[in-house]
Design an enzyme around this catalytic site. Structure first.
Site, short mmCIF file in Angstrom:
data_model
loop_
_atom_site.label_atom_id
_atom_site.label_comp_id
_atom_site.label_asym_id
_atom_site.label_seq_id
_atom_site.Cartn_x
_atom_site.Cartn_y
_atom_site.Cartn_z
N ASN A 250 -55.80 28.96 -51.80
CA ASN A 250 -55.55 28.12 -52.97
C ASN A 250 -54.09 27.69 -53.11
O ASN A 250 -53.81 26.65 -53.71
CB ASN A 250 -55.98 28.89 -54.23
CG ASN A 250 -55.46 28.26 -55.50
OD1 ASN A 250 -55.94 27.23 -55.94
ND2 ASN A 250 -54.41 28.86 -56.06
N TYR B 133 -48.60 13.97 -50.94
CA TYR B 133 -49.52 15.02 -51.40
C TYR B 133 -50.94 14.75 -50.92
O TYR B 133 -51.62 15.65 -50.41
CB TYR B 133 -49.47 15.09 -52.92
CG TYR B 133 -50.48 16.04 -53.54
CD1 TYR B 133 -50.29 17.42 -53.45
CD2 TYR B 133 -51.60 15.57 -54.23
CE1 TYR B 133 -51.21 18.30 -54.01
CE2 TYR B 133 -52.52 16.44 -54.79
CZ TYR B 133 -52.32 17.80 -54.68
OH TYR B 133 -53.24 18.66 -55.25
N ALA B 134 -51.38 13.50 -51.07
CA ALA B 134 -52.74 13.14 -50.66
C ALA B 134 -52.94 13.37 -49.17
O ALA B 134 -53.99 13.87 -48.74
CB ALA B 134 -53.03 11.69 -51.02
N ALA B 135 -51.94 13.02 -48.39
CA ALA B 135 -52.04 13.22 -46.94
C ALA B 135 -52.16 14.70 -46.61
O ALA B 135 -52.97 15.10 -45.75
CB ALA B 135 -50.83 12.62 -46.23
N SER B 136 -51.39 15.51 -47.29
CA SER B 136 -51.45 16.95 -47.02
C SER B 136 -52.81 17.52 -47.42
O SER B 136 -53.34 18.41 -46.76
CB SER B 136 -50.32 17.69 -47.75
OG SER B 136 -50.53 17.74 -49.15
N ILE C 210 -57.64 18.15 -63.05
CA ILE C 210 -57.93 19.43 -63.68
C ILE C 210 -56.79 19.79 -64.63
O ILE C 210 -55.61 19.61 -64.30
CB ILE C 210 -58.09 20.54 -62.62
CG1 ILE C 210 -59.12 20.13 -61.56
CG2 ILE C 210 -58.47 21.86 -63.29
CD1 ILE C 210 -60.53 19.90 -62.07
#
Lengths: 79, 252
Positions: free
Chosen positions: B95, B160-163, B193
């Site tokens: 997580n 962030y999206a790529a990671s 969230i």
């Protein structure tokens, strides 16, 4: 039992080798059963048998039975 | 409120579950959900004191270990220690993650490095370490935390999206590699969230996202935790290599 003999037994059991395989001459990917998945099973079996922990570099470098044997000796595992 | 009865498939009694980044947000909610399902939960986090406090709250069987998942070698060491201390590791929730927004033209190399170090490399290190323990058992379940933005893309979150897209790929690939060894690997892809990670977002953007969500609300950490609890349980025994959206029907 010598380290080499114990290691040979580990190879046979972990890779489920038949009796006619010359274990001490084995090389990584030299036979179908020693593929990448078999390699990780083998690593776990060696760690369990000899009470050692192989780091990632050692896992990658363990390219043959002989290298594995030398690796163990280098970690202080002796007859 | 009475705790709902657990049926056999969802009961995690006797299982050891590790949650990285389990000190807050989705990780904390997951640790709580797994503990409520009967698992012995091990919480890791960069803040060892905070991880210890969470473990204490979870109950006497819970444990904690300080761990920064960007330290590849440390991840392996901690997992070997957990396996030695508890005898087995049945479920792992990778997580730990970080989120930093930046428009495409304003992404510094250091930001990319941070995203890659924690979200990609940290997740990979965790899956690798978990797999090395689980291979001995020939069983186990791993869940990694992807994101809806990794699946659909998001303006201002390219790095962030790529990671997170990479994280989903880790799940799909590792599932193929580890399946023959009895180890399942899945991902959850949360939508928006309600956690501290989105506290910085402008209220207007949050409201727009809610309007674009079929269920017309923000997700809660518990929504994601319940999905993870399902995936690590025997109820999901024939599910592997999947990316489960937990997004309320959000369209980006």
């Amino acid at each position: 039992m010598s380290v080499a003999s114990r290691l040979s037994t580990v190879f046979v059991d972990a890779l489920e080798l038949s009796d006619d395989v010359d274990v001490e001459q084995l090389k990584y990917r030299g036979i179908d059963k020693w593929d990448s998945l078999g390699h990780m099973t083998l690593v776990a079996a060696i760690e369990d048998e000899f009470g050692v922990q192989l780091d990632t570099e050692q896992v990658i470098d363990m390219s043959s039975f002989q290298v594995a044997l030398e690796m163990l000796e280098g970690m202080g595992v002796h007859d | 409120m009475t705790e709902p009865a657990r049926h056999a498939g969802s009961d995690l009694s006797g299982r050891v579950a590790v949650v990285t980044g389990g000190t807050r947000g989705i990780g904390l909610a997951t640790a709580q959900a797994l503990a409520q399902a009967g698992a012995t939960v091990v919480v890791t986090g960069r803040d060892g004191d905070r991880a210890a406090a969470v473990a204490k709250e979870l109950g006497p069987a819970a444990a904690s270990y300080p761990l920064d998942v960007t330290d590849f070698d440390a991840v392996g060491t901690v997992f070997r220690t957990i396996a030695a201390d508890h005898g087995h590791v049945d479920a792992v929730v990778a997580n730990a993650g970080v989120l930093e927004d930046a428009l495409l033209g304003m992404i510094r190399a250091e930001l990319v490095d941070r995203m890659v170090a924690t979200n990609l490399s940290g997740t990979l290190a965790t899956v690798q370490a978990a797999a090395r323990v689980m291979m001995r058992q020939k069983s186990g379940s791993i869940v990694v935390l992807a994101s809806i933005v990794g699946e659909a893309g998001s303006a201002g979150q390219t790095a962030y999206a790529a990671s997170k897209a990479a994280v989903a790929t880790i799940a799909r690939s590792a599932a193929k590699e580890l399946g023959p060894r009895g180890i399942r690997v899945n991902a959850v892809a949360p939508g928006l969230i309600r956690t501290a990670m989105i506290a910085h977002l402008p209220e207007e953007l949050v409201q727009t996202r809610i309007a674009n969500t079929s269920l017309r609300r923000l997700g809660e950490a518990d929504d994601v935790a319940r999905a993870i609890r399902f995936l690590v349980s025997d109820d999901a025994a024939f599910i592997t290599g999947q990316v489960l959206g937990v997004d309320g029907g959000l369209i980006l």
